[in-house]
Write a protein that holds these residues in place. Sequence first.
Motif, mmCIF file in Angstrom:
data_model
loop_
_atom_site.group_PDB
_atom_site.id
_atom_site.type_symbol
_atom_site.label_atom_id
_atom_site.label_comp_id
_atom_site.label_asym_id
_atom_site.label_seq_id
_atom_site.Cartn_x
_atom_site.Cartn_y
_atom_site.Cartn_z
ATOM 1 N N ASN A 253 0.827 -1.207 0.000
ATOM 2 C CA ASN A 253 0.000 0.000 0.000
ATOM 3 C C ASN A 253 0.864 1.261 0.000
ATOM 4 O OD1 ASN A 253 -2.733 -0.832 -0.106
ATOM 5 N ND2 ASN A 253 -2.606 -1.553 1.999
ATOM 6 N N CYS A 254 1.993 1.214 0.707
ATOM 7 C CA CYS A 254 2.915 2.357 0.704
ATOM 8 C C CYS A 254 3.461 2.609 -0.702
ATOM 9 C CB CYS A 254 4.067 2.113 1.676
ATOM 10 S SG CYS A 254 3.597 2.240 3.421
ATOM 11 N N CYS A 255 3.716 1.521 -1.439
ATOM 12 C CA CYS A 255 4.215 1.678 -2.804
ATOM 13 C C CYS A 255 3.159 2.327 -3.689
ATOM 14 C CB CYS A 255 4.612 0.319 -3.369
ATOM 15 S SG CYS A 255 6.065 -0.384 -2.568
ATOM 16 N N VAL A 256 1.880 2.074 -3.396
ATOM 17 C CA VAL A 256 0.804 2.750 -4.121
ATOM 18 C C VAL A 256 0.901 4.253 -3.896
ATOM 19 C CG1 VAL A 256 -1.691 3.085 -4.223
ATOM 20 C CG2 VAL A 256 -0.758 0.770 -4.097
ATOM 21 N N THR A 257 1.073 4.669 -2.643
ATOM 22 C CA THR A 257 1.143 6.099 -2.336
ATOM 23 C C THR A 257 2.417 6.734 -2.891
ATOM 24 O OG1 THR A 257 2.158 5.677 -0.170
ATOM 25 C CG2 THR A 257 -0.234 5.782 -0.254
ATOM 26 N N VAL A 258 3.499 5.958 -2.936
ATOM 27 C CA VAL A 258 4.738 6.486 -3.526
ATOM 28 C C VAL A 258 4.511 6.796 -5.004
ATOM 29 C CG1 VAL A 258 7.106 5.905 -4.190
ATOM 30 C CG2 VAL A 258 6.302 5.383 -1.892
ATOM 31 N N GLY A 259 3.868 5.866 -5.718
ATOM 32 C CA GLY A 259 3.555 6.116 -7.121
ATOM 33 C C GLY A 259 2.665 7.327 -7.308
ATOM 34 N N GLN A 260 1.704 7.504 -6.400
ATOM 35 C CA GLN A 260 0.813 8.667 -6.475
ATOM 36 C C GLN A 260 1.586 9.965 -6.297
ATOM 37 O OE1 GLN A 260 -1.894 7.518 -3.368
ATOM 38 N NE2 GLN A 260 -3.350 6.585 -4.773
ATOM 39 N N GLN A 261 2.492 9.991 -5.328
ATOM 40 C CA GLN A 261 3.265 11.204 -5.068
ATOM 41 C C GLN A 261 4.201 11.536 -6.224
ATOM 42 O OE1 GLN A 261 2.857 13.351 -2.602
ATOM 43 N NE2 GLN A 261 1.163 12.099 -1.877
ATOM 44 N N ILE A 262 4.811 10.510 -6.804
ATOM 45 C CA ILE A 262 5.714 10.741 -7.942
ATOM 46 C C ILE A 262 4.942 11.351 -9.105
ATOM 47 C CG2 ILE A 262 7.117 9.591 -9.700
ATOM 48 C CD1 ILE A 262 7.972 7.587 -7.561
ATOM 49 N N CYS A 263 3.755 10.796 -9.386
ATOM 50 C CA CYS A 263 2.933 11.314 -10.483
ATOM 51 C C CYS A 263 2.541 12.768 -10.235
ATOM 52 C CB CYS A 263 1.695 10.445 -10.645
ATOM 53 S SG CYS A 263 0.549 11.024 -11.906
ATOM 54 N N THR A 264 2.114 13.068 -9.012
ATOM 55 C CA THR A 264 1.683 14.432 -8.681
ATOM 56 C C THR A 264 2.828 15.430 -8.816
ATOM 57 O OG1 THR A 264 0.037 13.539 -7.146
ATOM 58 C CG2 THR A 264 0.617 15.861 -6.907
ATOM 59 N N MET A 265 4.009 15.036 -8.354
ATOM 60 C CA MET A 265 5.167 15.929 -8.442
ATOM 61 C C MET A 265 5.581 16.175 -9.891
ATOM 62 S SD MET A 265 7.442 14.511 -5.228
ATOM 63 C CE MET A 265 8.828 15.577 -5.649
ATOM 64 N N ILE A 266 5.541 15.118 -10.701
ATOM 65 C CA ILE A 266 5.922 15.276 -12.107
ATOM 66 C C ILE A 266 4.962 16.228 -12.819
ATOM 67 C CG2 ILE A 266 6.097 14.084 -14.325
ATOM 68 C CD1 ILE A 266 7.148 11.650 -12.841
ATOM 69 N N LEU A 267 3.651 16.060 -12.566
ATOM 70 C CA LEU A 267 2.673 16.944 -13.197
ATOM 71 C C LEU A 267 2.861 18.387 -12.735
ATOM 72 C CD1 LEU A 267 0.232 17.367 -15.016
ATOM 73 C CD2 LEU A 267 -1.241 16.865 -13.064
ATOM 74 N N ALA A 268 3.172 18.576 -11.448
ATOM 75 C CA ALA A 268 3.384 19.935 -10.937
ATOM 76 C C ALA A 268 4.559 20.607 -11.650
ATOM 77 C CB ALA A 268 3.632 19.889 -9.431
ATOM 78 N N ILE A 269 5.612 19.832 -11.900
ATOM 79 C CA ILE A 269 6.781 20.385 -12.609
ATOM 80 C C ILE A 269 6.416 20.736 -14.050
ATOM 81 C CG2 ILE A 269 9.091 19.841 -13.467
ATOM 82 C CD1 ILE A 269 9.454 18.077 -10.973
ATOM 83 N N ILE A 270 5.683 19.817 -14.718
ATOM 84 C CA ILE A 270 5.291 20.074 -16.109
ATOM 85 C C ILE A 270 4.344 21.271 -16.199
ATOM 86 C CG2 ILE A 270 4.068 19.117 -18.106
ATOM 87 C CD1 ILE A 270 5.003 16.349 -17.247
ATOM 88 N N GLU A 271 3.399 21.346 -15.247
ATOM 89 C CA GLU A 271 2.398 22.411 -15.278
ATOM 90 C C GLU A 271 3.011 23.780 -15.028
ATOM 91 O OE1 GLU A 271 -1.975 23.396 -13.280
ATOM 92 O OE2 GLU A 271 -0.762 21.738 -12.547
ATOM 93 N N SER A 272 4.169 23.810 -14.356
ATOM 94 C CA SER A 272 4.824 25.096 -14.117
ATOM 95 C C SER A 272 5.387 25.695 -15.408
ATOM 96 C CB SER A 272 5.953 24.937 -13.091
ATOM 97 O OG SER A 272 6.985 24.106 -13.608
ATOM 98 N N GLN A 273 5.484 24.862 -16.448
ATOM 99 C CA GLN A 273 6.056 25.324 -17.712
ATOM 100 C C GLN A 273 5.005 25.576 -18.792
ATOM 101 O OE1 GLN A 273 9.347 25.930 -17.734
ATOM 102 N NE2 GLN A 273 9.436 25.168 -15.610
ATOM 103 N N MET A 274 3.755 25.097 -18.570
ATOM 104 C CA MET A 274 2.724 25.241 -19.600
ATOM 105 C C MET A 274 1.349 25.154 -18.967
ATOM 106 S SD MET A 274 3.215 21.482 -21.363
ATOM 107 C CE MET A 274 4.987 21.776 -21.509
ATOM 108 N N SER A 275 0.307 25.351 -19.762
ATOM 109 C CA SER A 275 -1.063 25.310 -19.256
ATOM 110 C C SER A 275 -1.463 23.872 -18.917
ATOM 111 C CB SER A 275 -2.028 25.877 -20.298
ATOM 112 O OG SER A 275 -2.061 25.051 -21.453
ATOM 113 N N MET A 276 -2.508 23.746 -18.105
ATOM 114 C CA MET A 276 -2.988 22.433 -17.701
ATOM 115 C C MET A 276 -3.425 21.599 -18.902
ATOM 116 S SD MET A 276 -3.742 20.193 -15.336
ATOM 117 C CE MET A 276 -3.839 21.014 -13.738
#
Length: 334
Positions: A253-276
């Motif tokens: 279950n922790c690995c599930v949350t790790v994957g969720q956090q990685i995805c969220t962080m990657i999107l935040a980085i991408i979104e800082s450079q362009m529109s949603m």
Amino acid sequence: ADLASADQQVPMQVVFVFMMAVGNFLAFSIMQIYEKPVDHMLELMFGICLLNTVCVAIQFSVAREIPLNKADVKKQNACSPIMNVVEAVRHSPRLLYQLAAVQCLVWIGNTSWNLYSAQWVEEAVFQGSEHAAKGTEEYNNYIEGNKAFSFGGQMKSVLQLISTLVIMAILLKTSIRPRLVYAPCIFIGTLVSILAAFAVGHSGVFAKICLTISIMPETGSFAIPFGLVATLNARAAAEGKSVSTALQMALLNCCVTVGQQICTMILAIIESQMSMAKALPLIFMVAALAQGLGGVGALFLNDAPPVPPGANSEEETSSDPESSGDAHTSSQEE
């Protein structure tokens, strides 16, 4: 499901996914009550809390648990919970580490769909905006996108129900190994993520199809890994080995949350450079890459059933030509 007998572990995990699909269908249906659900979050959350309260009340009225005998509990310090997890992982089979890595990769992709598919359909596919003034083209596109997302979510839940039953039938009625069921589920998600990133464009029908099929990796990730760990631990316990199924389940279950956090962080980085609207297709590219690696990892899972104690010695005895020859000679002498 975790407390089921060894031969019922995997089927009970699949039943859990079946019930989850029913809940998902109800949730997507609730979204269709209001034209713009985000403006009615208080009412929706109140209804969900009320539903959860009813479910918990039913659980308390049906479930029976054996109380923990406090006299048998050893005194623990503040670091004991962490050390217990370390011990459980240290003595775990290698399959647990393989499953943990695959689970993390798969849930990078699952999170892309679970958290951001609504925005993808409404903003990237239908080119709408929830902040647009009522009556404008963007507002109408947003409403149409929300309807498409809700319908796609319902179809996704139906597919989850059907695929769950298919997975259960395959695992119970055939000799196909679990990894050969899990890996195709992941690769289907990989293909769908690639299509969402490069081929869907502004096609609402295509988007609903991709949204529906995107549930396959999640179905596999809940139905198979947890059942595998529980089954192996049940057999290890029968052999007298020290196991901790609950802590190992917690690790997955922790690995599930790790994957969720990685995805969220990657999107935040991408979104800082362009529109949603432009960033969301890119996160599906990341999802495709992660789930592709996860699918390859699933193919190499060591899910062979453990050899029962004494089986090797019996095989060696029966296959030893000298011992069989001696026995034949002695019978002739007699």
